[in-house]
Design a protein around this motif. Sequence first.
Motif, PDB file in Angstrom:
ATOM      1  N   SER A   1     -29.596  18.465  11.961  1.00  0.00           N
ATOM      2  CA  SER A   1     -29.810  17.021  12.050  1.00  0.00           C
ATOM      3  C   SER A   1     -28.592  16.287  12.597  1.00  0.00           C
ATOM      4  O   SER A   1     -28.574  15.063  12.639  1.00  0.00           O
ATOM      5  N   TYR A   2     -27.585  17.028  13.029  1.00  0.00           N
ATOM      6  CA  TYR A   2     -26.356  16.428  13.551  1.00  0.00           C
ATOM      7  C   TYR A   2     -26.655  15.623  14.808  1.00  0.00           C
ATOM      8  O   TYR A   2     -27.447  16.042  15.650  1.00  0.00           O
ATOM      9  N   GLY A   3     -26.022  14.463  14.929  1.00  0.00           N
ATOM     10  CA  GLY A   3     -26.178  13.649  16.128  1.00  0.00           C
ATOM     11  C   GLY A   3     -27.337  12.681  16.085  1.00  0.00           C
ATOM     12  O   GLY A   3     -27.623  12.027  17.077  1.00  0.00           O
ATOM     13  N   THR A   4     -27.981  12.564  14.927  1.00  0.00           N
ATOM     14  CA  THR A   4     -29.084  11.616  14.754  1.00  0.00           C
ATOM     15  C   THR A   4     -28.632  10.521  13.805  1.00  0.00           C
ATOM     16  O   THR A   4     -28.094  10.803  12.736  1.00  0.00           O
ATOM     17  N   CYS A   5     -28.846   9.272  14.183  1.00  0.00           N
ATOM     18  CA  CYS A   5     -28.443   8.122  13.379  1.00  0.00           C
ATOM     19  C   CYS A   5     -29.207   8.124  12.054  1.00  0.00           C
ATOM     20  O   CYS A   5     -30.421   8.328  12.031  1.00  0.00           O
ATOM     21  N   HIS A   6     -28.488   7.884  10.969  1.00  0.00           N
ATOM     22  CA  HIS A   6     -29.116   7.867   9.647  1.00  0.00           C
ATOM     23  C   HIS A   6     -30.006   6.661   9.428  1.00  0.00           C
ATOM     24  O   HIS A   6     -30.871   6.695   8.561  1.00  0.00           O
ATOM     25  N   LEU A   7     -29.810   5.593  10.207  1.00  0.00           N
ATOM     26  CA  LEU A   7     -30.629   4.398  10.013  1.00  0.00           C
ATOM     27  C   LEU A   7     -31.824   4.349  10.961  1.00  0.00           C
ATOM     28  O   LEU A   7     -32.964   4.263  10.523  1.00  0.00           O
ATOM     29  N   CYS A   8     -31.554   4.381  12.268  1.00  0.00           N
ATOM     30  CA  CYS A   8     -32.647   4.204  13.232  1.00  0.00           C
ATOM     31  C   CYS A   8     -33.259   5.530  13.689  1.00  0.00           C
ATOM     32  O   CYS A   8     -34.277   5.545  14.365  1.00  0.00           O
ATOM     33  N   ARG A   9     -32.638   6.640  13.331  1.00  0.00           N
ATOM     34  CA  ARG A   9     -33.110   8.002  13.664  1.00  0.00           C
ATOM     35  C   ARG A   9     -33.067   8.314  15.160  1.00  0.00           C
ATOM     36  O   ARG A   9     -33.637   9.292  15.615  1.00  0.00           O
ATOM     37  N   ARG A  10     -32.388   7.471  15.939  1.00  0.00           N
ATOM     38  CA  ARG A  10     -32.207   7.757  17.367  1.00  0.00           C
ATOM     39  C   ARG A  10     -30.974   8.640  17.536  1.00  0.00           C
ATOM     40  O   ARG A  10     -30.107   8.666  16.673  1.00  0.00           O
ATOM     41  N   PRO A  11     -30.874   9.311  18.679  1.00  0.00           N
ATOM     42  CA  PRO A  11     -29.674  10.127  18.918  1.00  0.00           C
ATOM     43  C   PRO A  11     -28.423   9.252  19.004  1.00  0.00           C
ATOM     44  O   PRO A  11     -28.456   8.161  19.571  1.00  0.00           O
ATOM     45  N   ILE A  12     -27.342   9.746  18.413  1.00  0.00           N
ATOM     46  CA  ILE A  12     -26.051   9.068  18.520  1.00  0.00           C
ATOM     47  C   ILE A  12     -25.472   9.427  19.882  1.00  0.00           C
ATOM     48  O   ILE A  12     -25.523  10.583  20.300  1.00  0.00           O
ATOM     49  N   ASP A  13     -24.936   8.443  20.578  1.00  0.00           N
ATOM     50  CA  ASP A  13     -24.377   8.640  21.906  1.00  0.00           C
ATOM     51  C   ASP A  13     -23.329   9.762  21.901  1.00  0.00           C
ATOM     52  O   ASP A  13     -22.480   9.824  21.024  1.00  0.00           O
ATOM     53  N   ARG A  14     -23.415  10.619  22.875  1.00  0.00           N
ATOM     54  CA  ARG A  14     -22.494  11.755  23.006  1.00  0.00           C
ATOM     55  C   ARG A  14     -21.042  11.303  23.010  1.00  0.00           C
ATOM     56  O   ARG A  14     -20.189  11.901  22.358  1.00  0.00           O
TER      57      ARG A  14
END
Length: 124
Positions: A88-101
């Motif tokens: 689940s790494y790299g996924t925002c905990h709030l909006c569940r979108r990918p966190i920018d590289r």
Amino acid sequence: MVTHQTIGESTTHLSAEDLAALRENLHEQRSFRQEQLRQLAGPATSRAEDRLQRQAAAQVEVRIKLAASARMVLADVEAALTRMNEGSYGTCHLCRRPIDRQRLMIVPQARYCSRCQQVKEAIP
């Protein structure tokens, strides 16, 4: 490997190399914080009695704050490594979108995307 991106191209994809570099960075941070906590747990040293007692008290306060900060960062690093292992790494905990590289390359233990982090910090 150098990649060229055009405007509008997504920068959220993490390659296997990115993940390996991020994992190594997180392991280094974990080692650093663990060593920092070991050193901070050691006895405070003082040389002269009267003057150094005041300095020792200030040092103890600084050591306590540094240890608390190190524990918080270590917990964030450990959580990021757990998310990596769970997939689940790299996924925002709030909006569940990918966190920018790029954000992850700067803050590999980030839990939130930039937008959600700003919203979270704006709420008192």
